[in-house]
Design an enzyme around this catalytic site. Sequence first.
Site, PDB file in Angstrom:
ATOM      1  N   SER A  66       0.820  -1.208   0.000  1.00  0.00           N
ATOM      2  CA  SER A  66       0.000   0.000   0.000  1.00  0.00           C
ATOM      3  C   SER A  66       0.857   1.262   0.000  1.00  0.00           C
ATOM      4  CB  SER A  66      -0.902   0.001   1.228  1.00  0.00           C
ATOM      5  OG  SER A  66      -1.533   1.249   1.351  1.00  0.00           O
ATOM      6  N   SER A  94      -0.456   4.067   1.150  1.00  0.00           N
ATOM      7  CA  SER A  94      -0.987   4.930   2.208  1.00  0.00           C
ATOM      8  C   SER A  94      -0.041   5.109   3.392  1.00  0.00           C
ATOM      9  CB  SER A  94      -2.351   4.416   2.681  1.00  0.00           C
ATOM     10  OG  SER A  94      -3.298   4.613   1.665  1.00  0.00           O
ATOM     11  N   THR A 139      -9.665  -1.204   3.180  1.00  0.00           N
ATOM     12  CA  THR A 139      -9.581  -1.438   1.734  1.00  0.00           C
ATOM     13  C   THR A 139      -9.942  -2.887   1.408  1.00  0.00           C
ATOM     14  OG1 THR A 139      -8.256  -1.046  -0.243  1.00  0.00           O
ATOM     15  CG2 THR A 139      -7.063  -1.885   1.687  1.00  0.00           C
ATOM     16  N   LYS A 150     -14.219  -3.333   2.528  1.00  0.00           N
ATOM     17  CA  LYS A 150     -14.917  -2.045   2.502  1.00  0.00           C
ATOM     18  C   LYS A 150     -16.422  -2.153   2.731  1.00  0.00           C
ATOM     19  CE  LYS A 150     -12.470   1.262  -0.198  1.00  0.00           C
ATOM     20  NZ  LYS A 150     -12.323   1.960  -1.461  1.00  0.00           N
ATOM     21  N   ASN A 168     -14.263   3.535   3.623  1.00  0.00           N
ATOM     22  CA  ASN A 168     -12.798   3.515   3.441  1.00  0.00           C
ATOM     23  C   ASN A 168     -12.073   4.122   4.636  1.00  0.00           C
ATOM     24  OD1 ASN A 168     -13.011   6.306   3.066  1.00  0.00           O
ATOM     25  ND2 ASN A 168     -11.545   6.357   1.390  1.00  0.00           N
ATOM     26  N   ASP A 205     -13.688   8.828  -0.566  1.00  0.00           N
ATOM     27  CA  ASP A 205     -13.309   8.709  -1.986  1.00  0.00           C
ATOM     28  C   ASP A 205     -14.028   9.733  -2.870  1.00  0.00           C
ATOM     29  OD1 ASP A 205     -11.469   6.649  -1.689  1.00  0.00           O
ATOM     30  OD2 ASP A 205     -12.965   5.075  -2.020  1.00  0.00           O
ATOM     31  N   GLY A 232     -17.356   2.709 -16.268  1.00  0.00           N
ATOM     32  CA  GLY A 232     -17.146   1.767 -15.172  1.00  0.00           C
ATOM     33  C   GLY A 232     -18.302   1.806 -14.193  1.00  0.00           C
ATOM     34  N   GLY A 253     -18.012  -0.146 -10.952  1.00  0.00           N
ATOM     35  CA  GLY A 253     -17.556  -0.791  -9.713  1.00  0.00           C
ATOM     36  C   GLY A 253     -17.587   0.182  -8.545  1.00  0.00           C
ATOM     37  N   TYR A 276      -3.533   6.009 -11.865  1.00  0.00           N
ATOM     38  CA  TYR A 276      -2.423   6.959 -11.691  1.00  0.00           C
ATOM     39  C   TYR A 276      -1.080   6.372 -12.094  1.00  0.00           C
ATOM     40  CZ  TYR A 276      -2.271   4.356  -7.349  1.00  0.00           C
ATOM     41  OH  TYR A 276      -2.245   3.341  -6.439  1.00  0.00           O
ATOM     42  N   GLY A 294      -5.202   9.895 -11.598  1.00  0.00           N
ATOM     43  CA  GLY A 294      -5.832   9.538 -10.324  1.00  0.00           C
ATOM     44  C   GLY A 294      -5.087   9.965  -9.078  1.00  0.00           C
TER      45      GLY A 294
HETATM   46  P1  ATR Z   1     -13.306  -0.941  -8.318  1.00  0.00           P
HETATM   47  O1  ATR Z   1     -13.924  -1.184  -6.993  1.00  0.00           O
HETATM   48  O2  ATR Z   1     -11.858  -0.547  -8.272  1.00  0.00           O
HETATM   49  O3  ATR Z   1     -14.105  -0.002  -9.143  1.00  0.00           O
HETATM   50  P2  ATR Z   1     -14.355  -3.304  -9.662  1.00  0.00           P
HETATM   51  O4  ATR Z   1     -15.592  -3.296  -8.833  1.00  0.00           O
HETATM   52  O5  ATR Z   1     -13.657  -4.601  -9.894  1.00  0.00           O
HETATM   53  O6  ATR Z   1     -13.234  -2.371  -9.030  1.00  0.00           O
HETATM   54  O7  ATR Z   1     -14.676  -2.597 -11.053  1.00  0.00           O
HETATM   55  C1  ATR Z   1     -13.769  -2.592 -12.099  1.00  0.00           C
HETATM   56  C2  ATR Z   1     -14.381  -1.834 -13.284  1.00  0.00           C
HETATM   57  O8  ATR Z   1     -13.462  -1.924 -14.388  1.00  0.00           O
HETATM   58  C3  ATR Z   1     -15.703  -2.422 -13.780  1.00  0.00           C
HETATM   59  O9  ATR Z   1     -16.507  -1.383 -14.288  1.00  0.00           O
HETATM   60  C4  ATR Z   1     -15.234  -3.353 -14.895  1.00  0.00           C
HETATM   61  O10 ATR Z   1     -16.212  -3.633 -15.870  1.00  0.00           O
HETATM   62  P3  ATR Z   1     -17.242  -4.905 -15.697  1.00  0.00           P
HETATM   63  O11 ATR Z   1     -18.217  -4.479 -14.653  1.00  0.00           O
HETATM   64  O12 ATR Z   1     -17.852  -5.061 -17.039  1.00  0.00           O
HETATM   65  O13 ATR Z   1     -16.379  -6.058 -15.270  1.00  0.00           O
HETATM   66  C5  ATR Z   1     -14.143  -2.509 -15.512  1.00  0.00           C
HETATM   67  N1  ATR Z   1     -13.192  -3.271 -16.317  1.00  0.00           N
HETATM   68  C6  ATR Z   1     -12.197  -4.069 -15.877  1.00  0.00           C
HETATM   69  N2  ATR Z   1     -11.513  -4.589 -16.922  1.00  0.00           N
HETATM   70  C7  ATR Z   1     -12.091  -4.097 -18.059  1.00  0.00           C
HETATM   71  C8  ATR Z   1     -11.837  -4.254 -19.454  1.00  0.00           C
HETATM   72  N3  ATR Z   1     -10.849  -5.018 -19.918  1.00  0.00           N
HETATM   73  N4  ATR Z   1     -12.633  -3.559 -20.323  1.00  0.00           N
HETATM   74  C9  ATR Z   1     -13.626  -2.770 -19.873  1.00  0.00           C
HETATM   75  N5  ATR Z   1     -13.919  -2.598 -18.565  1.00  0.00           N
HETATM   76  C10 ATR Z   1     -13.160  -3.248 -17.669  1.00  0.00           C
END
Ligand code: ATR
Length: 296
Positions: free
Chosen positions: A18, A20, A65, A69, A90, A105, A138, A140, A236, A257
């Site tokens: 990490s 941090s 983390t 979380k 977090n 965040d 994204g 996630g 980042y 980032g």
């Molecule tokens: P975090 O908590 O860091 O956001 P996560 O919940 O694993 O991590 O989310 C990762 C994001 O990256 C998701 O939006 C994922 O898309 P999916 O929901 O379709 O899996 C996206 N992601 C990861 N690899 C990808 C790739 N090769 N192309 C497009 N999107 C990707």
Amino acid sequence: MNQQARKVVLLAHPAGHSLSPDMQNAAFRAAGLAGRYEALDVPPEALEGAVNDLRGEGYLGANVTVPHKEAVKGLVDALTEAAVAIGAVNTIYKEDGRLIGHNTDGAGFLMGLRELFEADATRAVAGALEGQTALILGAGGAARAVIYALAGAGARVLVANRDAQRAARLAAELSSHGLPVAAAQVPEALSGGVELLVNCTSVGMRGGPAEGELPLLGAAELGKLREGAAVVDIVYRPAVTPLLAAAAALGFLTQNGLPMLVMQGALAFEAWTGVDAPVRVMREALASRIAGGGTS
Ligand code: ATR
């Protein structure tokens, strides 16, 4: 700050490399506080005990983390509004002996974004997001924090994801909190006019599965952002991701980032200590650590 209570821990599994501890220990030193920040490897079965340990006088609080979380939400005494809306904790701080689960965040992202806008003379900082359309790539945990922050700051937020169902679920859930969020496909979103694009996927990250790639759109589509648009990548490392390189070549404002990482840490530091975070020192500690190796 109570000089007896001076330790902050990162609850993680694995504790890994990490960034941090470098950032937060530099902050304690610069602020002249006798605090210490340490990453702990806490397997899921030990999480409850580790959270309860924080009740002791020796602790100021914690960062949380992967993979804890969400699980930690049920182990603290109260959650802040940000933690509820983002659905994850977090940061844990103490208030009148109670453990408060918080999430820095989203607010950290927004503070980083304000820095970018301040650097651009053509943008008014106050109300810069009011009425603007942001497209988030994204769906996630990171996307969720960024969307919550942007929608709260007055932007209309569209979310696109490789797994479109996941984007739809996220948009529906955040809308149910009264936030202006809708799921979208990238081309349709761009044709409606987008002033801010934020990559919240892991695409482009060094060492990741999609290193060297652009997330969910091509350079030609990037050119359809509104003139003067800003493009932020929460990745980042590398400092200039393929997305940021393509955006800069098209003349857009860009940011990686690092500011979000610094600012979420600064807000956590302030929650633990009640002291203004030495942001410049924290940024320098992170930048030198990133230049030298290590992960988030
Ligand atoms: P975090 O908590 O860091 O956001 P996560 O919940 O694993 O991590 O989310 C990762 C994001 O990256 C998701 O939006 C994922 O898309 P999916 O929901 O379709 O899996 C996206 N992601 C990861 N690899 C990808 C790739 N090769 N192309 C497009 N999107 C990707």
